[in-house]
Enzyme design. Structure first.
Site, PDB file in Angstrom:
ATOM      1  N   LYS A  87       0.962  -1.259   0.020  1.00 36.60           N
ATOM      2  CA  LYS A  87       0.140   0.225  -0.030  1.00 36.60           C
ATOM      3  C   LYS A  87       0.864   1.159  -0.108  1.00 36.60           C
ATOM      4  CE  LYS A  87       0.738   2.086   3.192  1.00 36.60           C
ATOM      5  NZ  LYS A  87       2.106   2.740   3.652  1.00 36.60           N
ATOM      6  N   TYR A  97      -4.055   4.239   6.737  1.00 38.04           N
ATOM      7  CA  TYR A  97      -4.528   2.811   7.628  1.00 38.04           C
ATOM      8  C   TYR A  97      -5.788   3.484   8.532  1.00 38.04           C
ATOM      9  CZ  TYR A  97      -0.146   0.232   7.050  1.00 38.04           C
ATOM     10  OH  TYR A  97       1.016  -0.172   6.564  1.00 38.04           O
TER      11      TYR A  97
HETATM   12  P1  NDP Z   1      12.270   1.915   1.698  1.00 39.79           P
HETATM   13  O1  NDP Z   1      12.878   3.158   1.196  1.00 39.79           O
HETATM   14  O2  NDP Z   1      13.047   1.149   2.881  1.00 39.79           O
HETATM   15  O3  NDP Z   1      12.848   0.888   0.537  1.00 39.79           O
HETATM   16  C1  NDP Z   1      12.509   0.993  -0.909  1.00 39.79           C
HETATM   17  C2  NDP Z   1      13.504  -0.002  -1.533  1.00 39.79           C
HETATM   18  O4  NDP Z   1      12.984   0.067  -3.190  1.00 39.79           O
HETATM   19  C3  NDP Z   1      14.998   0.624  -1.615  1.00 39.79           C
HETATM   20  O5  NDP Z   1      15.613  -0.147  -0.669  1.00 39.79           O
HETATM   21  C4  NDP Z   1      15.304  -0.225  -2.989  1.00 39.79           C
HETATM   22  O6  NDP Z   1      15.745  -1.563  -2.919  1.00 39.79           O
HETATM   23  C5  NDP Z   1      13.971  -0.007  -3.864  1.00 39.79           C
HETATM   24  N1  NDP Z   1      14.140   0.992  -5.063  1.00 39.79           N
HETATM   25  C6  NDP Z   1      14.230   0.852  -6.146  1.00 39.79           C
HETATM   26  N2  NDP Z   1      14.194   2.058  -6.691  1.00 39.79           N
HETATM   27  C7  NDP Z   1      14.274   3.219  -6.076  1.00 39.79           C
HETATM   28  C8  NDP Z   1      14.212   4.428  -5.872  1.00 39.79           C
HETATM   29  N3  NDP Z   1      14.344   5.086  -7.171  1.00 39.79           N
HETATM   30  N4  NDP Z   1      14.198   5.274  -4.813  1.00 39.79           N
HETATM   31  C9  NDP Z   1      14.176   4.478  -3.548  1.00 39.79           C
HETATM   32  N5  NDP Z   1      14.071   3.228  -3.491  1.00 39.79           N
HETATM   33  C10 NDP Z   1      14.015   2.478  -4.868  1.00 39.79           C
HETATM   34  O7  NDP Z   1      10.861   1.921   1.676  1.00 39.79           O
HETATM   35  P2  NDP Z   1       9.668   0.969   2.460  1.00 39.79           P
HETATM   36  O8  NDP Z   1      10.329  -0.551   2.665  1.00 39.79           O
HETATM   37  O9  NDP Z   1       9.669   1.600   3.668  1.00 39.79           O
HETATM   38  O10 NDP Z   1       8.442   1.005   1.590  1.00 39.79           O
HETATM   39  C11 NDP Z   1       8.184   0.222   0.441  1.00 39.79           C
HETATM   40  C12 NDP Z   1       6.705   0.128   0.218  1.00 39.79           C
HETATM   41  O11 NDP Z   1       6.424  -0.602   1.086  1.00 39.79           O
HETATM   42  C13 NDP Z   1       6.122   1.686  -0.029  1.00 39.79           C
HETATM   43  O12 NDP Z   1       5.082   1.375  -0.886  1.00 39.79           O
HETATM   44  C14 NDP Z   1       5.609   1.691   1.347  1.00 39.79           C
HETATM   45  O13 NDP Z   1       4.383   2.466   1.426  1.00 39.79           O
HETATM   46  C15 NDP Z   1       5.145   0.165   2.042  1.00 39.79           C
HETATM   47  N6  NDP Z   1       5.154   0.101   3.175  1.00 39.79           N
HETATM   48  C16 NDP Z   1       4.530  -0.658   3.720  1.00 39.79           C
HETATM   49  C17 NDP Z   1       4.317  -0.703   5.289  1.00 39.79           C
HETATM   50  C18 NDP Z   1       3.252  -1.811   5.650  1.00 39.79           C
HETATM   51  O14 NDP Z   1       3.296  -1.697   6.828  1.00 39.79           O
HETATM   52  N7  NDP Z   1       2.669  -2.606   4.898  1.00 39.79           N
HETATM   53  C19 NDP Z   1       5.271  -0.276   5.959  1.00 39.79           C
HETATM   54  C20 NDP Z   1       6.411   0.363   5.203  1.00 39.79           C
HETATM   55  C21 NDP Z   1       6.210   0.611   3.965  1.00 39.79           C
HETATM   56  P3  NDP Z   1      16.980  -2.094  -3.532  1.00 39.79           P
HETATM   57  O15 NDP Z   1      17.933  -1.552  -3.113  1.00 39.79           O
HETATM   58  O16 NDP Z   1      16.611  -3.669  -3.435  1.00 39.79           O
HETATM   59  O17 NDP Z   1      16.628  -1.912  -5.053  1.00 39.79           O
END
Ligand code: NDP
Length: 415
Positions: A164, A249
């Site tokens: 989400k 949420y």
């Molecule tokens: P992060 O910033 O921690 O991680 C995002 C990851 O996406 C990066 O580490 C990278 O992984 C990849 N990525 C690829 N391209 C890009 C870019 N251009 N800029 C930034 N990151 C990029 O985010 P979150 O894990 O917190 O969030 C990811 C998703 O999960 C979002 O949609 C968020 O809303 C959702 N979310 C859901 C939660 C829940 O409780 N269900 C809680 C937190 C987030 P790599 O290095 O592997 O390429």
């Protein structure tokens, strides 16, 4: 001779001679040993009816028979919650990783027993087509990337569990549902709270009518965010600020708790002046929703206030407090009502379960059975429509009408 010195055949014979209870011990009773019936291991209840039963045993599917997932994007949610949650899954297992950071991905693959050849870069996603053990993907990328990766996964026949918010615009959300429908794959939005046991218990309490009609909902999801640059402060990448990230949420909860769709909403935004983090996206939003039955909801969300993720439900004959309602763990369900001549406060003890494992297993079960998930794309589309209405309200400084969705937005309840 010590047991480990016995040749293998001797060991087997010795074990048979010992019997199930071991030498010198009285044999176990059926209550002690349990039984296997219909392919399930079970134990009769060993406690008196006065105590609550311990419930059915977990019945995990053998790993080779589980639905295999490729995790796309190895950020915090993937590495802090999703990959660890697979250890508690009974229907799903991680079998591939897709990442733009090869060193991190190789290390994570080793940690979770994923073969090195199943680690791919984003440009190589289509190679998952040749990996039949990958039946589904879990998209854990920044919001702006959800549409592209949903469409690409669907085009190679993989089912999609997407984080989400579903995407950054109604057009993107609709394109995602259409792409999955066209490809004949299932699409689910990862609304973890809808699979969390305390939230399920709250829904059951509301529907059961024990406390009378629900009248008001208070919901908050706030946190104190750190400095940029982070994709969360980019409108292009995140679509918005606190609302789509954490306020969602609250919004989604008002809908699944009431089982209704709001007809009117009013929102106010505050951004601290001169803070570059909030040049493009909102820091804080307060919003109110009105539902057809008369339920009123008061919600607040912020990137600039100490973490607080609570729900409070006010009924005709009682109230429910759920501190930590939207946290990853620590949920509680406290009921206040009249008992006889006194006002009582009682905590309903709901067995906690990993909500990420619950949602992943639910989706895996749907993929296996060809069933619509409880939170399909339509659920994300409707939330996006409502968030766009809330932004409109904040921009115009007045309440706005909210349109009902064209059809049901949820599939069958999770088991
Ligand atoms: P992060 O910033 O921690 O991680 C995002 C990851 O996406 C990066 O580490 C990278 O992984 C990849 N990525 C690829 N391209 C890009 C870019 N251009 N800029 C930034 N990151 C990029 O985010 P979150 O894990 O917190 O969030 C990811 C998703 O999960 C979002 O949609 C968020 O809303 C959702 N979310 C859901 C939660 C829940 O409780 N269900 C809680 C937190 C987030 P790599 O290095 O592997 O390429």
């Amino acid at each position: 001779m010590a047991e480990h010195d016995l040749p293998r055949r001797g060991l087997v014979l010795a074990a048979a001679a010992l019997g199930a209870g071991g030498a010198g011990y009285p044999p176990p009773s059926p209550i002690d040993s349990g039984s296997v019936e219909g392919g399930r291991i079970q134990f009769p209840d060993w406690r008196a009816p006065a105590d609550p039963p311990s419930g059915a045993l977990p019945q995990p599917r053998p790993p080779g028979e589980r639905i295999g997932f490729a995790i796309i994007g190895l950020g915090r949610i993937a590495l802090e919650e999703v990959l660890p949650a697979f250890a508690e899954c009974k229907e799903a297992r991680p079998v591939a990783l897709v990442s733009g950071s090869p060193e991190k991905a190789r290390l994570a693959a080793a940690q979770y027993g994923i073969p090195a050849e199943a680690v791919l870069g984003y440009a190589e996603l289509e190679r998952l087509r040749d990996r039949p053990e990958v039946q589904a993907v879990y998209i854990a990328l920044p919001n702006a990337m959800h549409r592209e990766f949903t469409e690409r996964a669907a085009a190679i026949g993989k089912h999609v569990l997407c984080e989400k918010p579903m995407a950054n615009s109604l057009a993107d959300c609709r394109a995602m549902t259409e792409a999955c429908a066209r490809a004949g794959v299932r699409l689910m939005v990862a609304y973890r709270s809808q699979y969390q046991p305390h939230h399920r218990a709250a829904i059951a309490l509301i529907r059961g009518g024990e406390l009378g009609r629900l009248r008001f909902i208070e919901a908050s999801n706030t946190q104190a965010n750190g400095p940029g640059p982070q994709w969360r402060y980019s409108k292009q990448m995140a679509g918005g600020g606190a609302l789509p990230d954490i306020g969602l949420y609250c919004l989604n909860a008002t809908r699944y708790l009431t089982g209704e769709e709001p007809v009117e909403g009013f929102a106010t935004i505050h951004n601290p002046s001169g803070d570059p983090r909030y040049a493009e996206v909102e820091e804080s939003m307060a919003f109110q929703l009105r539902f057809p039955s008369g339920v009123l909801a008061n919600c607040l969300t912020s990137y600039g206030a100490y973490q607080n993720r609570m729900l409070r439900l006010h009924f005709e004959r009682g109230s429910i407090e759920m501190p930590h309602a939207f946290d990853y763990q620590g949920q509680r369900l406290v009921v206040q009502r009249r008992v006889g001549q006194v006002a009582a406060e009682e905590e309903r003890i709901v067995k906690p379960k990993n909500q990420f494992a619950q949602e992943i297993d639910h989706f895996a079960g749907c993929v296996r059975a060809g069933r619509q998930p409880h939170t399909p794309g339509e659920e994300g589309v409707q939330d996006q429509a409502l968030m766009e209405a809330l932004y409109r309200s904040a921009a115009e400084g007045r309440p706005v009408r909210m349109e009902p969705p064209p059809g049901p937005t949820r599939g069958p309840d999770p088991a």
